[in-house]
Design an enzyme around this catalytic site. Structure first.
Site, PDB file in Angstrom:
ATOM      1  N   CYS A 257      -8.746  17.230  -9.223  1.00 46.53           N
ATOM      2  CA  CYS A 257     -10.010  17.194  -9.955  1.00 46.53           C
ATOM      3  C   CYS A 257     -11.085  17.899  -9.148  1.00 46.53           C
ATOM      4  CB  CYS A 257     -10.394  15.738 -10.190  1.00 46.53           C
ATOM      5  SG  CYS A 257     -12.019  15.518 -10.922  1.00 46.53           S
TER       6      CYS A 257
ATOM      7  N   CYS B 212     -13.910  15.160  -8.084  1.00 44.67           N
ATOM      8  CA  CYS B 212     -13.709  14.095  -7.093  1.00 44.67           C
ATOM      9  C   CYS B 212     -12.511  14.310  -6.175  1.00 44.67           C
ATOM     10  CB  CYS B 212     -13.572  12.736  -7.792  1.00 44.67           C
ATOM     11  SG  CYS B 212     -11.955  12.471  -8.544  1.00 44.67           S
TER      12      CYS B 212
ATOM     13  N   CYS C  91     -10.361  12.506 -15.898  1.00 42.70           N
ATOM     14  CA  CYS C  91      -9.908  12.061 -14.590  1.00 42.70           C
ATOM     15  C   CYS C  91     -10.107  10.554 -14.512  1.00 42.70           C
ATOM     16  CB  CYS C  91     -10.724  12.764 -13.502  1.00 42.70           C
ATOM     17  SG  CYS C  91     -10.420  12.099 -11.856  1.00 42.70           S
TER      18      CYS C  91
ATOM     19  N   CYS D 260     -12.886   9.519 -11.634  1.00 41.79           N
ATOM     20  CA  CYS D 260     -14.332   9.765 -11.751  1.00 41.79           C
ATOM     21  C   CYS D 260     -14.806   9.915 -13.194  1.00 41.79           C
ATOM     22  CB  CYS D 260     -14.740  10.979 -10.927  1.00 41.79           C
ATOM     23  SG  CYS D 260     -14.215  12.560 -11.611  1.00 41.79           S
TER      24      CYS D 260
ATOM     25  N   CYS E 177      -3.852  20.378 -22.260  1.00 41.91           N
ATOM     26  CA  CYS E 177      -4.576  21.641 -22.298  1.00 41.91           C
ATOM     27  C   CYS E 177      -5.842  21.446 -21.479  1.00 41.91           C
ATOM     28  CB  CYS E 177      -4.889  21.948 -23.765  1.00 41.91           C
ATOM     29  SG  CYS E 177      -5.743  23.490 -24.024  1.00 41.91           S
TER      30      CYS E 177
END
Ligand code: ZN
Length: 135
Positions: free
Chosen positions: A48, A51, A97, A100, A122
């Protein structure tokens, strides 16, 4: 829900580039075929960009030809959070995510791709950062 990583909006805005902020925090979508990882075949782990949590690996990335990096499975099931998204007159499943809460993209199922899950995560390139495998 509460996330392990939570920051005030002003802080996200200061830490992320305008493009990253628009996608990760405002659920924008980068234009098709423009993201840096669309056709990437480098082996490694995608984390991510907000984070740093590990989200996807090159092992499950496949060529969907849809214009965005596509994965048939997350690295770990609980690495991502799936949320029903009824925006833009469609019913889709948003992928966030799990650490976060940042927007990553959407997941689609049953499209007939020859993958083990028949799912297509996607994901916007700009929401991810690839750490190439060492050696
Ligand atoms: Zn995150």
């Amino acid at each position: 829900m509460a996330y392990d990583v939570e920051k005030p909006d002003e802080q996200w805005r200061a830490e992320l580039s305008p493009g990253e902020y628009a996608v990760l925090r405002k659920a924008a979508t980068e234009p098709a075929f423009t993201g840096e990882y669309t056709d990437t075949k480098t082996r490694g782990v995608y984390s991510c960009r907000a984070c740093g949590a590990d989200l996807f690996t090159s092992e499950t990335k496949f060529e969907s030809h849809c214009g965005w990096p596509s994965f048939f499975d997350p690295k770990d099931t609980d690495a991502v959070e799936l949320i029903e998204d009824r925006s833009h007159g469609m019913v889709r499943t948003e992928v966030r995510c799990a650490r976060c809460g940042s927007h990553l993209g959407h997941v689609f199922a049953g499209e007939g791709y020859p993958t083990p899950t028949d799912q297509r995560y996607c994901i916007n390139s700009i929401a991810l950062r690839l750490a190439p495998e060492q050696g």
